[in-house]
Design an enzyme around this catalytic site. Sequence first.
Site, PDB file in Angstrom:
ATOM      1  N   GLY A 129       1.216   2.488  -1.189  1.00  0.00           N
ATOM      2  CA  GLY A 129       1.872   3.342  -0.199  1.00  0.00           C
ATOM      3  C   GLY A 129       2.691   4.471  -0.791  1.00  0.00           C
TER       4      GLY A 129
ATOM      5  N   GLY B  11      -4.893   0.581   2.240  1.00  0.00           N
ATOM      6  CA  GLY B  11      -3.871   0.503   3.281  1.00  0.00           C
ATOM      7  C   GLY B  11      -3.892   1.756   4.140  1.00  0.00           C
ATOM      8  N   GLY B  12      -3.048   2.717   3.802  1.00  0.00           N
ATOM      9  CA  GLY B  12      -2.862   3.921   4.621  1.00  0.00           C
ATOM     10  C   GLY B  12      -4.160   4.605   5.028  1.00  0.00           C
TER      11      GLY B  12
ATOM     12  N   ASN C 179      -6.658  -2.763   5.009  1.00  0.00           N
ATOM     13  CA  ASN C 179      -5.484  -3.566   5.349  1.00  0.00           C
ATOM     14  C   ASN C 179      -4.629  -2.713   6.285  1.00  0.00           C
ATOM     15  OD1 ASN C 179      -3.128  -5.028   5.416  1.00  0.00           O
ATOM     16  ND2 ASN C 179      -2.640  -4.801   3.236  1.00  0.00           N
ATOM     17  N   TRP C 180      -4.721  -3.011   7.558  1.00  0.00           N
ATOM     18  CA  TRP C 180      -4.042  -2.165   8.549  1.00  0.00           C
ATOM     19  C   TRP C 180      -2.540  -2.421   8.610  1.00  0.00           C
ATOM     20  CZ3 TRP C 180      -7.774  -2.278  13.452  1.00  0.00           C
ATOM     21  CH2 TRP C 180      -9.024  -1.757  13.071  1.00  0.00           C
ATOM     22  N   LYS C 181      -2.102  -3.478   7.941  1.00  0.00           N
ATOM     23  CA  LYS C 181      -0.677  -3.849   7.921  1.00  0.00           C
ATOM     24  C   LYS C 181      -0.141  -3.951   9.345  1.00  0.00           C
ATOM     25  CE  LYS C 181      -0.390  -2.129   3.255  1.00  0.00           C
ATOM     26  NZ  LYS C 181       0.404  -1.555   2.183  1.00  0.00           N
TER      27      LYS C 181
ATOM     28  N   SER D 106      -2.916   3.212  -2.936  1.00  0.00           N
ATOM     29  CA  SER D 106      -3.111   4.653  -2.705  1.00  0.00           C
ATOM     30  C   SER D 106      -4.531   5.122  -2.984  1.00  0.00           C
ATOM     31  CB  SER D 106      -2.090   5.467  -3.515  1.00  0.00           C
ATOM     32  OG  SER D 106      -0.772   5.146  -3.094  1.00  0.00           O
TER      33      SER D 106
ATOM     34  N   GLU E  59      -3.443  -4.941  -7.248  1.00  0.00           N
ATOM     35  CA  GLU E  59      -2.675  -3.886  -6.587  1.00  0.00           C
ATOM     36  C   GLU E  59      -1.343  -3.701  -7.310  1.00  0.00           C
ATOM     37  OE1 GLU E  59      -4.001  -3.384  -2.231  1.00  0.00           O
ATOM     38  OE2 GLU E  59      -2.469  -4.913  -2.278  1.00  0.00           O
TER      39      GLU E  59
ATOM     40  N   HIS F  11      -0.361 -10.842  -0.666  1.00  0.00           N
ATOM     41  CA  HIS F  11      -0.086  -9.403  -0.780  1.00  0.00           C
ATOM     42  C   HIS F  11       1.341  -9.216  -1.291  1.00  0.00           C
ATOM     43  CE1 HIS F  11       0.675  -5.237   0.311  1.00  0.00           C
ATOM     44  NE2 HIS F  11      -0.645  -5.080   0.328  1.00  0.00           N
TER      45      HIS F  11
ATOM     46  N   GLU G 113       3.616  -7.322  -0.406  1.00  0.00           N
ATOM     47  CA  GLU G 113       4.613  -7.222   0.674  1.00  0.00           C
ATOM     48  C   GLU G 113       4.999  -8.610   1.185  1.00  0.00           C
ATOM     49  OE1 GLU G 113       2.542  -4.289   3.041  1.00  0.00           O
ATOM     50  OE2 GLU G 113       2.903  -2.807   1.477  1.00  0.00           O
TER      51      GLU G 113
HETATM   52  P1  PGA Z   1      -2.075   1.736   0.300  1.00  0.00           P
HETATM   53  O1  PGA Z   1      -1.920   0.148   0.481  1.00  0.00           O
HETATM   54  O2  PGA Z   1      -3.529   2.044   0.258  1.00  0.00           O
HETATM   55  O3  PGA Z   1      -1.385   2.321   1.518  1.00  0.00           O
HETATM   56  O4  PGA Z   1      -1.371   2.088  -0.976  1.00  0.00           O
HETATM   57  C1  PGA Z   1      -2.778  -0.738  -0.180  1.00  0.00           C
HETATM   58  C2  PGA Z   1      -2.394  -2.159   0.124  1.00  0.00           C
HETATM   59  O5  PGA Z   1      -1.198  -2.464   0.226  1.00  0.00           O
HETATM   60  O6  PGA Z   1      -3.277  -3.026   0.293  1.00  0.00           O
END
Ligand code: PGA
Length: 245
Positions: A166, A226-227, A8-10, A205, A160, A93, A95
Amino acid sequence: MRQLIAGNWKMNGLRAEATTLAQGVRAGAAGLRCDLLVCPPFTVIEAVARALDGSPVAVGGQDCHALHEGAHTGDVAAAMLRDAGATWVIVGHSERRQNHGETDELVREKVLAAAAAGLTPVVCVGETEDQRASGQETEVVGWQIAGSLPKPFAGVVAYEPVWAIGTGRTATDQDVATMHAFIREELVRQFGEAGQEIRILYGGSMRPANAASLLGVPHVGGGLIGGASLKAEDFLAIARAAREG
Ligand code: PGA
């Protein structure tokens, strides 16, 4: 069931960076034991899909609107994602739930829109830190699953925990085991035998150093990253940690 490693590149990646990242993923994607998916921002889906054309790496969006078309300024319909080269989409998600007020009911409508457009949805669920602190995590996730997944459901669920996204903090393997077993039970309760086949990803994470243990937990069907998905070598290292079958 092969595990799915999804990036997930956000809100990261201009065209040049996104293309380079996609090429890097492509270069290491052959012969892996897992399925691979990357979800770039809307604006580069087409470029990324082109860079990955003919590779085993699928492309997805990070959200879609619940309706097919119309007066919805700034929104993107599922069919538009499909048209740009996506075959998957992340919906619900945290977010989006937090920053855009998305409810389970709306997420469910988005899942239906995704399916109608030929996209496979990855539906995210997960409790906040306060909800876990007060012992409500399974109740919250149970409600999210009941409210967000239509019947029938042909997609993937991603657990999640919001406090792990994050932050560099991950759920313990034991917490993940407990939650994923609970989610599996809920899926079987709702969908019968078909509920056994739904992959349940862990996200929050995940990185190369903790991927093997998290991906080894029973009922973990992959990871939503994500990251660490923004570096091809880290994303591929996680993919290499996927377990077989
Ligand atoms: P993260 O994000 O790996 O940076 O914690 C995961 C996500 O939000 O899908």
